[in-house]
Design a protein around this motif. Structure first.
Motif, PDB file in Angstrom:
ATOM      1  N   THR A 251       0.836  -1.201   0.000  1.00  0.00           N
ATOM      2  CA  THR A 251       0.000   0.000   0.000  1.00  0.00           C
ATOM      3  C   THR A 251       0.868   1.246   0.000  1.00  0.00           C
ATOM      4  N   VAL A 252       0.535   2.212  -0.842  1.00  0.00           N
ATOM      5  CA  VAL A 252       1.211   3.505  -0.871  1.00  0.00           C
ATOM      6  C   VAL A 252       0.143   4.593  -0.733  1.00  0.00           C
ATOM      7  N   PRO A 253       0.540   5.818  -0.354  1.00  0.00           N
ATOM      8  CA  PRO A 253      -0.450   6.887  -0.197  1.00  0.00           C
ATOM      9  C   PRO A 253      -1.316   7.071  -1.443  1.00  0.00           C
ATOM     10  N   ALA A 254      -2.632   7.097  -1.245  1.00  0.00           N
ATOM     11  CA  ALA A 254      -3.557   7.206  -2.376  1.00  0.00           C
ATOM     12  C   ALA A 254      -3.567   8.608  -2.966  1.00  0.00           C
ATOM     13  N   ALA A 255      -3.501   9.627  -2.114  1.00  0.00           N
ATOM     14  CA  ALA A 255      -3.498  11.013  -2.590  1.00  0.00           C
ATOM     15  C   ALA A 255      -2.136  11.610  -2.281  1.00  0.00           C
ATOM     16  N   ALA A 256      -1.137  11.220  -3.050  1.00  0.00           N
ATOM     17  CA  ALA A 256       0.242  11.606  -2.764  1.00  0.00           C
ATOM     18  C   ALA A 256       0.448  13.095  -2.988  1.00  0.00           C
ATOM     19  N   ARG A 257       1.260  13.727  -2.101  1.00  0.00           N
ATOM     20  CA  ARG A 257       1.614  15.129  -2.248  1.00  0.00           C
ATOM     21  C   ARG A 257       3.131  15.262  -2.235  1.00  0.00           C
ATOM     22  N   LEU A 258       3.648  15.945  -3.256  1.00  0.00           N
ATOM     23  CA  LEU A 258       5.077  16.193  -3.358  1.00  0.00           C
ATOM     24  C   LEU A 258       5.298  17.696  -3.420  1.00  0.00           C
ATOM     25  N   SER A 259       6.503  18.121  -3.044  1.00  0.00           N
ATOM     26  CA  SER A 259       6.804  19.558  -3.070  1.00  0.00           C
ATOM     27  C   SER A 259       8.204  19.772  -3.611  1.00  0.00           C
ATOM     28  N   GLY A 260       8.517  21.042  -3.913  1.00  0.00           N
ATOM     29  CA  GLY A 260       9.844  21.378  -4.410  1.00  0.00           C
ATOM     30  C   GLY A 260      10.022  21.008  -5.864  1.00  0.00           C
TER      31      GLY A 260
END
Length: 600
Positions: A283-292
């Protein structure tokens, strides 16, 4: 060396693969000793004043028979293997005539030890004032490709009870059964639970853990005694345990049982060592958030640059696509994604440069390497040699540069929204899964699981070596072991190939040893990275001895940290193994060779 002495000296004892004793006339022995010293053969005189195990004993036959006439031998419950006959004997036959023969005839120590090793003997005890044959026993085991332990009982100038108990301990550690209760009888000693620290009676391990190959059940002493006798091939012992039955009944049965028991034990041990890799849904985050800012490094071609850019931007990251490896750009990045795998001819070299540039930049950004065709998650997935090499390289990066390693991600040829979302989820998950495969059906993590063969496992197909078998790297360590095994399995003809051929260290000795096993041996100098030379070599194999199997063991050893490794280093190390395997595959196909086995 002794032929020229025309019977004045002879072989008195064969102790091991590299140890023999010669006896006879003193003058002839002096000449032989000098010859050996000149030739660099280790030789020394034994301090005795008679030539036992030689024709000189014949003059004493009648006197010895008279002196020993009152000997009354009896049958023993301990198995007795004679170095006079080379076989197991009933000790009732050890009369005066036997002991005269024992003094007169050649000592067949090595053949007897070899037969015991072949039948599963693993622990040998030399009961003597000082061990002199333990090394010969170990060498015999090595030649037979068996692990054996040889211990003494006493030693010169160290013959007390302490030395004897130490020798018992050495035998016990090697696997011999020792009844330690006898040592402590009457001393008041008693067993205690570990740990033995007297003021902290607490255990720190689990009671229900079963070691690999163990059942965890209590051992029945009668059962243990029976199988112990079987393992020793002790016919009398088995007969005595089974209601005192007649040994003759068990004579033909116990050797077969012993071999079966040994095979089952070896299978159990091997089962405990066997593992394989599988892919498990994670399982990985369903609503992934990345920055930079995330860097996507690509060499062009059909790399999924836009697909990866879209996945990163949808998760909130800014994306910059690079074709070069600017350290300045890496220093400012939040993450780095490599798509260099899509340019297969230079994938390894360019990925190595990226890893080195990333390390030299001092960036804390996680480095992710994407591949396509490195992981076979489903039955329809195909794999590529170059992609799996990249996967192996990435695992080493993770070990050598763990602080900045993101991981390996294998992606499919066809992208959809689920693949893009899952990829961003893998990047956003951070620490944890660093070897994953992303598919439309989800994300899969690489797992190591036990893979026992099981009690009823059988080979997929039987194989007996025939014709000509090729072993590359055939004069080296692994190749030499393979050649010996093949010879023992009955191969008719061996073609041993290495870069130096017959000039390699130990090649002549290996050929002589294999010939002694009844195998015809050819040694050829050929670099398997030279495709044309390899093709000529294989084409020259005579039709009456066709090539039937290939064992590819050639390789070049080379070690370097990735931070300082060069493309030339990579090419050198990979050349013999990878390019050699490819050439062997291609050339045998082109020549129309019908191979029964191709082993890398």
């Amino acid at each position: 060396r002794i032929v020229r002495f025309e019977g004045r000296i002879g072989v008195a004892a064969v102790n091991g693969p590299s140890s023999s004793v010669v006896s006879g006339e003193p003058g002839a022995l002096d000449d032989l000793l000098a010859e050996c010293e000149t030739a660099g053969v280790r030789a020394r005189r034994i301090a005795v004043d008679y030539a036992s195990h030689s024709v000189q004993v014949d003059a004493l036959n009648e006197d010895l028979l008279t002196e020993l006439a009152e000997i009354r031998p009896q049958s023993s419950s301990v198995a007795f293997h004679s170095t006079v006959t080379g076989e197991r004997l009933d000790t009732v036959s050890l009369d005066a005539a036997y002991w005269v023969s024992n003094l007169r005839e050649r000592v067949l120590f090595e053949p007897v030890v070899r037969s015991l090793v072949d039948r599963g003997g693993a622990v040998f005890v030399e009961a003597s004032p000082h061990p002199v044959l333990a090394m010969a026993v170990q060498e015999t085991g090595e030649v037979a490709d068996r692990v054996v332990a040889a211990v003494g009982s006493l030693r010169r100038d160290d013959g007390g009870a302490g030395r004897f108990l130490t020798s018992l301990a050495e035998a016990y550690v090697a696997g011999a059964s020792v009844d330690w209760s006898v040592v402590f009888a009457g001393s008041g000693a008693r067993r205690v639970e570990l740990p033995t620290y007297a003021f902290q009676h607490q255990r720190y391990w689990l009671d229900d853990v079963t070691l690999p190959g163990r059942t965890g059940a209590a051992v029945d002493p009668v059962d243990a005694a029976f199988w112990g006798a079987v393992e020793r091939a002790d016919v009398e012992g088995v007969a005595a345990l089974v209601d005192g039955s007649v040994p003759d009944v068990w004579g033909p049965v116990v050797p077969a049982l012993s071999a079966w028991r040994k095979g089952r034990q070896e299978r159990s041990v091997l089962d405990a060592w066997r593992y394989r890799t599988v892919w498990r849904s994670v399982t990985v985050p369903a609503a992934a958030r990345l920055s930079g800012t995330w860097l996507v490094v690509s060499a062009g071609g059909d790399a999924p640059v836009e697909e990866v850019r879209g996945a990163l931007e949808a998760a909130g990251a800014e994306v910059s696509v690079l074709a070069d490896l600017s350290e300045a750009a890496i220093s400012e990045a939040s993450g780095v994604v490599s798509l260099l795998a899509w340019d297969e001819p230079s994938a390894l070299e360019s990925t190595l440069r990226l890893v080195q540039a990333h390390g030299e930049s001092g960036s804390a950004a996680a480095l992710w390497v994407l591949t396509r065709g490195a992981a076979a998650v489903g039955a329809d997935d195909s794999v590529s040699a170059t992609q799996t090499q990249l996967w192996a390289l990435g695992q080493i990066v993770g070990l050598e540069q763990p602080a900045t390693w993101g991981g390996l991600v294998d992606v499919p040829a066809v992208w959809d929204e689920r693949v893009a979302g899952s990829l961003a989820g893998v990047f956003a998950a951070g620490d944890g899964e660093d070897q994953v495969a992303v598919r439309s059906s989800g994300v899969y993590g690489r797992r190591l699981v036990r893979a026992p063969l099981g009690a009823n496992a059988a080979p997929v197909r039987a194989w007996s070596p025939s014709g000509t078998v090729l072993v590359t790297g055939g004069t080296g360590g692994v190749g030499g072991h393979l050649a010996r095994w093949l010879a023992r399995e009955g191969v008719e003809r061996l073609l041993l190939v290495s870069r130096r051929g017959g000039q390699a260290d130990g090649a002549a000795e290996l050929v002589e040893e294999l010939a002694g096993l009844g195998t015809e041996v050819m040694v050829a100098a050929c670099d398997v990275t030279d495709r044309a030379a390899l093709a000529d070599l294989l084409a020259a194999i005579p039709a009456e001895h066709p090539l039937t199997a290939v064992f590819h063991a050639a390789g070049v050893a080379g070690y370097a940290e990735l931070a300082v490794a060069t493309p030339e280093h990579f090419a050198d190390v990979l050349s013999a193994r990878v390019l050699g395997a490819r050439h062997l595959d291609e050339v045998t196909v082109e020549l129309g060779v019908e191979l029964e086995a191709f082993v890398v």
